[in-house]
Design a protein around this motif. Sequence first.
Motif, PDB file in Angstrom:
ATOM      1  N   MET A   1     -44.838  40.829 -41.734  1.00 22.91           N
ATOM      2  CA  MET A   1     -43.545  41.446 -42.008  1.00 22.91           C
ATOM      3  C   MET A   1     -42.851  41.859 -40.710  1.00 22.91           C
ATOM      4  O   MET A   1     -41.635  41.670 -40.543  1.00 22.91           O
ATOM      5  CB  MET A   1     -43.737  42.667 -42.928  1.00 22.91           C
ATOM      6  CG  MET A   1     -42.441  43.348 -43.303  1.00 22.91           C
ATOM      7  SD  MET A   1     -41.255  42.249 -44.107  1.00 22.91           S
ATOM      8  CE  MET A   1     -41.702  42.378 -45.831  1.00 22.91           C
ATOM      9  N   GLY A   2     -43.649  42.399 -39.758  1.00 23.31           N
ATOM     10  CA  GLY A   2     -43.073  42.799 -38.472  1.00 23.31           C
ATOM     11  C   GLY A   2     -42.372  41.635 -37.792  1.00 23.31           C
ATOM     12  O   GLY A   2     -41.274  41.768 -37.236  1.00 23.31           O
ATOM     13  N   TRP A  19     -44.125  45.219 -30.249  1.00 20.39           N
ATOM     14  CA  TRP A  19     -45.509  45.565 -29.914  1.00 20.39           C
ATOM     15  C   TRP A  19     -46.356  45.324 -31.149  1.00 20.39           C
ATOM     16  O   TRP A  19     -45.938  45.638 -32.270  1.00 20.39           O
ATOM     17  CB  TRP A  19     -45.645  47.045 -29.498  1.00 20.39           C
ATOM     18  CG  TRP A  19     -47.095  47.419 -29.326  1.00 20.39           C
ATOM     19  CD1 TRP A  19     -47.878  47.211 -28.228  1.00 20.39           C
ATOM     20  CD2 TRP A  19     -47.957  48.010 -30.312  1.00 20.39           C
ATOM     21  NE1 TRP A  19     -49.164  47.633 -28.468  1.00 20.39           N
ATOM     22  CE2 TRP A  19     -49.242  48.132 -29.732  1.00 20.39           C
ATOM     23  CE3 TRP A  19     -47.769  48.441 -31.634  1.00 20.39           C
ATOM     24  CZ2 TRP A  19     -50.332  48.673 -30.416  1.00 20.39           C
ATOM     25  CZ3 TRP A  19     -48.853  48.982 -32.330  1.00 20.39           C
ATOM     26  CH2 TRP A  19     -50.117  49.098 -31.711  1.00 20.39           C
ATOM     27  N   LEU A  55     -49.752  48.535 -41.232  1.00 24.73           N
ATOM     28  CA  LEU A  55     -50.462  48.369 -42.505  1.00 24.73           C
ATOM     29  C   LEU A  55     -50.236  49.534 -43.472  1.00 24.73           C
ATOM     30  O   LEU A  55     -49.902  49.346 -44.634  1.00 24.73           O
ATOM     31  CB  LEU A  55     -51.961  48.197 -42.219  1.00 24.73           C
ATOM     32  CG  LEU A  55     -52.847  47.960 -43.426  1.00 24.73           C
ATOM     33  CD1 LEU A  55     -52.480  46.655 -44.127  1.00 24.73           C
ATOM     34  CD2 LEU A  55     -54.318  47.955 -43.014  1.00 24.73           C
ATOM     35  N   THR A  63     -51.070  55.024 -34.255  1.00 18.16           N
ATOM     36  CA  THR A  63     -50.284  54.351 -33.216  1.00 18.16           C
ATOM     37  C   THR A  63     -49.311  55.320 -32.531  1.00 18.16           C
ATOM     38  O   THR A  63     -49.140  55.282 -31.312  1.00 18.16           O
ATOM     39  CB  THR A  63     -49.490  53.177 -33.841  1.00 18.16           C
ATOM     40  OG1 THR A  63     -50.423  52.285 -34.442  1.00 18.16           O
ATOM     41  CG2 THR A  63     -48.668  52.429 -32.814  1.00 18.16           C
ATOM     42  N   LEU A  79     -40.929  51.538 -41.811  1.00 17.45           N
ATOM     43  CA  LEU A  79     -40.852  50.628 -42.959  1.00 17.45           C
ATOM     44  C   LEU A  79     -42.238  50.263 -43.484  1.00 17.45           C
ATOM     45  O   LEU A  79     -42.416  49.273 -44.186  1.00 17.45           O
ATOM     46  CB  LEU A  79     -40.070  49.362 -42.573  1.00 17.45           C
ATOM     47  CG  LEU A  79     -38.627  49.596 -42.129  1.00 17.45           C
ATOM     48  CD1 LEU A  79     -37.930  48.267 -41.847  1.00 17.45           C
ATOM     49  CD2 LEU A  79     -37.853  50.380 -43.181  1.00 17.45           C
ATOM     50  N   THR A  80     -43.216  51.069 -43.111  1.00 15.96           N
ATOM     51  CA  THR A  80     -44.585  50.863 -43.592  1.00 15.96           C
ATOM     52  C   THR A  80     -44.704  51.462 -44.999  1.00 15.96           C
ATOM     53  O   THR A  80     -44.250  52.579 -45.228  1.00 15.96           O
ATOM     54  CB  THR A  80     -45.556  51.613 -42.655  1.00 15.96           C
ATOM     55  OG1 THR A  80     -45.312  51.170 -41.325  1.00 15.96           O
ATOM     56  CG2 THR A  80     -46.996  51.399 -43.046  1.00 15.96           C
ATOM     57  N   SER A  81     -45.335  50.741 -45.932  1.00 15.92           N
ATOM     58  CA  SER A  81     -45.487  51.280 -47.289  1.00 15.92           C
ATOM     59  C   SER A  81     -46.435  52.474 -47.279  1.00 15.92           C
ATOM     60  O   SER A  81     -47.432  52.489 -46.544  1.00 15.92           O
ATOM     61  CB  SER A  81     -46.065  50.223 -48.238  1.00 15.92           C
ATOM     62  OG  SER A  81     -45.275  49.072 -48.217  1.00 15.92           O
ATOM     63  N   VAL A 109     -40.170  40.054 -49.731  1.00 13.97           N
ATOM     64  CA  VAL A 109     -41.294  39.406 -49.046  1.00 13.97           C
ATOM     65  C   VAL A 109     -40.746  38.886 -47.706  1.00 13.97           C
ATOM     66  O   VAL A 109     -39.525  38.736 -47.562  1.00 13.97           O
ATOM     67  CB  VAL A 109     -41.897  38.255 -49.897  1.00 13.97           C
ATOM     68  CG1 VAL A 109     -42.608  38.817 -51.107  1.00 13.97           C
ATOM     69  CG2 VAL A 109     -40.823  37.253 -50.313  1.00 13.97           C
TER      70      VAL A 109
HETATM   71  N1  LIG Z   1     -45.794  41.197 -46.692  1.00 15.00           N
HETATM   72  C1  LIG Z   1     -45.072  41.617 -47.738  1.00 15.00           C
HETATM   73  O1  LIG Z   1     -44.802  40.867 -48.669  1.00 15.00           O
HETATM   74  C2  LIG Z   1     -44.552  43.033 -47.747  1.00 15.00           C
HETATM   75  C3  LIG Z   1     -43.480  43.356 -48.615  1.00 15.00           C
HETATM   76  C4  LIG Z   1     -42.975  44.657 -48.619  1.00 15.00           C
HETATM   77  C5  LIG Z   1     -43.568  45.623 -47.829  1.00 15.00           C
HETATM   78  N2  LIG Z   1     -44.621  45.279 -47.007  1.00 15.00           N
HETATM   79  C6  LIG Z   1     -45.224  46.348 -46.192  1.00 15.00           C
HETATM   80  O2  LIG Z   1     -45.073  46.059 -44.810  1.00 15.00           O
HETATM   81  C7  LIG Z   1     -46.209  46.590 -44.106  1.00 15.00           C
HETATM   82  C8  LIG Z   1     -46.817  45.468 -43.254  1.00 15.00           C
HETATM   83  O3  LIG Z   1     -47.206  44.428 -44.122  1.00 15.00           O
HETATM   84  P1  LIG Z   1     -47.639  42.995 -43.549  1.00 15.00           P
HETATM   85  O4  LIG Z   1     -47.401  42.023 -44.639  1.00 15.00           O
HETATM   86  O5  LIG Z   1     -47.040  42.766 -42.208  1.00 15.00           O
HETATM   87  O6  LIG Z   1     -49.189  43.226 -43.383  1.00 15.00           O
HETATM   88  P2  LIG Z   1     -50.206  42.446 -42.390  1.00 15.00           P
HETATM   89  O7  LIG Z   1     -49.761  41.040 -42.211  1.00 15.00           O
HETATM   90  O8  LIG Z   1     -51.568  42.722 -42.895  1.00 15.00           O
HETATM   91  O9  LIG Z   1     -49.991  43.181 -40.990  1.00 15.00           O
HETATM   92  C9  LIG Z   1     -50.463  44.486 -40.790  1.00 15.00           C
HETATM   93  C10 LIG Z   1     -50.016  44.934 -39.432  1.00 15.00           C
HETATM   94  O10 LIG Z   1     -50.500  46.260 -39.212  1.00 15.00           O
HETATM   95  C11 LIG Z   1     -51.203  46.286 -37.965  1.00 15.00           C
HETATM   96  N3  LIG Z   1     -52.238  47.299 -38.044  1.00 15.00           N
HETATM   97  C12 LIG Z   1     -53.184  47.455 -38.983  1.00 15.00           C
HETATM   98  N4  LIG Z   1     -53.959  48.521 -38.719  1.00 15.00           N
HETATM   99  C13 LIG Z   1     -53.499  49.053 -37.550  1.00 15.00           C
HETATM  100  C14 LIG Z   1     -53.881  50.163 -36.759  1.00 15.00           C
HETATM  101  N5  LIG Z   1     -54.878  50.960 -37.126  1.00 15.00           N
HETATM  102  N6  LIG Z   1     -53.156  50.419 -35.657  1.00 15.00           N
HETATM  103  C15 LIG Z   1     -52.122  49.616 -35.292  1.00 15.00           C
HETATM  104  N7  LIG Z   1     -51.712  48.545 -35.987  1.00 15.00           N
HETATM  105  C16 LIG Z   1     -52.386  48.278 -37.120  1.00 15.00           C
HETATM  106  C17 LIG Z   1     -51.755  44.893 -37.815  1.00 15.00           C
HETATM  107  O11 LIG Z   1     -52.061  44.676 -36.457  1.00 15.00           O
HETATM  108  P3  LIG Z   1     -53.135  43.556 -36.030  1.00 15.00           P
HETATM  109  O12 LIG Z   1     -52.365  42.276 -35.935  1.00 15.00           O
HETATM  110  O13 LIG Z   1     -53.632  44.057 -34.738  1.00 15.00           O
HETATM  111  O14 LIG Z   1     -54.200  43.530 -37.098  1.00 15.00           O
HETATM  112  C18 LIG Z   1     -50.577  44.060 -38.298  1.00 15.00           C
HETATM  113  O15 LIG Z   1     -49.576  43.940 -37.312  1.00 15.00           O
HETATM  114  C19 LIG Z   1     -47.188  47.137 -45.156  1.00 15.00           C
HETATM  115  O16 LIG Z   1     -47.053  48.523 -45.264  1.00 15.00           O
HETATM  116  C20 LIG Z   1     -46.718  46.432 -46.437  1.00 15.00           C
HETATM  117  O17 LIG Z   1     -47.037  47.177 -47.609  1.00 15.00           O
HETATM  118  C21 LIG Z   1     -45.111  44.015 -46.936  1.00 15.00           C
END
Ligand SMILES: NC(=O)c1ccc[n+]([C@@H]2O[C@H](COP(=O)([O-])OP(=O)(O)OC[C@H]3O[C@@H](n4cnc5c(N)ncnc54)[C@H](OP(=O)(O)O)[C@@H]3O)[C@@H](O)[C@H]2O)c1
Length: 253
Positions: A1-2, A19, A55, A63, A79-81, A109
């Motif tokens: 998502m980032g 970052w 996450l 962080t 924007l983190t859930s 998404v």
């Molecule tokens: N994907 C979707 O469809 C969607 C939709 C709506 C909302 N969201 C929300 O958006 C957020 C991110 O989702 P995502 O899909 O990008 O998840 P993801 O692909 O699993 O990515 C998680 C991110 O969080 C980082 N992270 C995890 N633990 C960490 C820690 N302890 N310290 C620093 N960084 C950490 C990870 O870094 P690393 O790369 O180092 O592991 C990665 O950049 C979540 O809250 C999710 O609920 C996602």
Amino acid sequence: MGRALASTLLKAGHEVTVWNRTPGKAGDLSARGAREAPSPEEAIEASDLTIACLLDDASVRETLAPAIGKLTGRTLVNLTSGSARQARELAGWLEKHGVRFLAGGILAVPPAVGTDEAVILYSGPRDLFDRVAPALAPLARPHWVGEDHGYAALYDMGALSGMYGMIAGVSHAAALVHAEGGDVETFTREVLQPWMEQMLPLMFADVDPDESNAEMQATGLETMISTSEEAGVPGDLAGHLRASLWEMRRATA
Ligand SMILES: NC(=O)c1ccc[n+]([C@@H]2O[C@H](COP(=O)([O-])OP(=O)(O)OC[C@H]3O[C@@H](n4cnc5c(N)ncnc54)[C@H](OP(=O)(O)O)[C@@H]3O)[C@@H](O)[C@H]2O)c1
């Protein structure tokens, strides 16, 4: 998502610094002009507005804690859930450190980010929202839901409850048909999808309660439970609805 968020901001002409905990995940963002910061501190220092999308709440706290001094006097949009309570507690902590803060919840998404379908819910001070909304608008339609920092999370989780309820219903329907040897694909295409599309608008319409009265629906749910039992599929979903229906009837009696 980032990556989707950063990519959309770049496309809109913003200067973007990214970052990520694990380096090297920026994909083509660097080639397209994003600067990769080696630490959260340096990413925060790069501009007045920081967007966090990690996450969960714990990863955001972990962080930001060592970098919090750099955020003082700047704006954070998270924007983190997370839960409403987590958002309120984060707001309290950030306020103590002089950080301007908006909480957010993404209703999209990653491929939908930057399209007309995407919505991001925001909560926090209205004047801050008005100031940053133009910068955030390329990501998704910005929708402010209240001063209380918990509301974006609350509405986000409410919307997801609706979505997961639908997923639960569709999965249960497919399991039932599959368990009795039916063709799930044909059932889904010819019966389930048209039926759900017909039902969806009724969920939000002012329907005459006598047309489908509660007594009839409670009996229907009993039939769904027995059908599930006959098929060997757990009837938890209908059982949960039956309990909610009885609770609703008790409350409105
Ligand atoms: N994907 C979707 O469809 C969607 C939709 C709506 C909302 N969201 C929300 O958006 C957020 C991110 O989702 P995502 O899909 O990008 O998840 P993801 O692909 O699993 O990515 C998680 C991110 O969080 C980082 N992270 C995890 N633990 C960490 C820690 N302890 N310290 C620093 N960084 C950490 C990870 O870094 P690393 O790369 O180092 O592991 C990665 O950049 C979540 O809250 C999710 O609920 C996602």
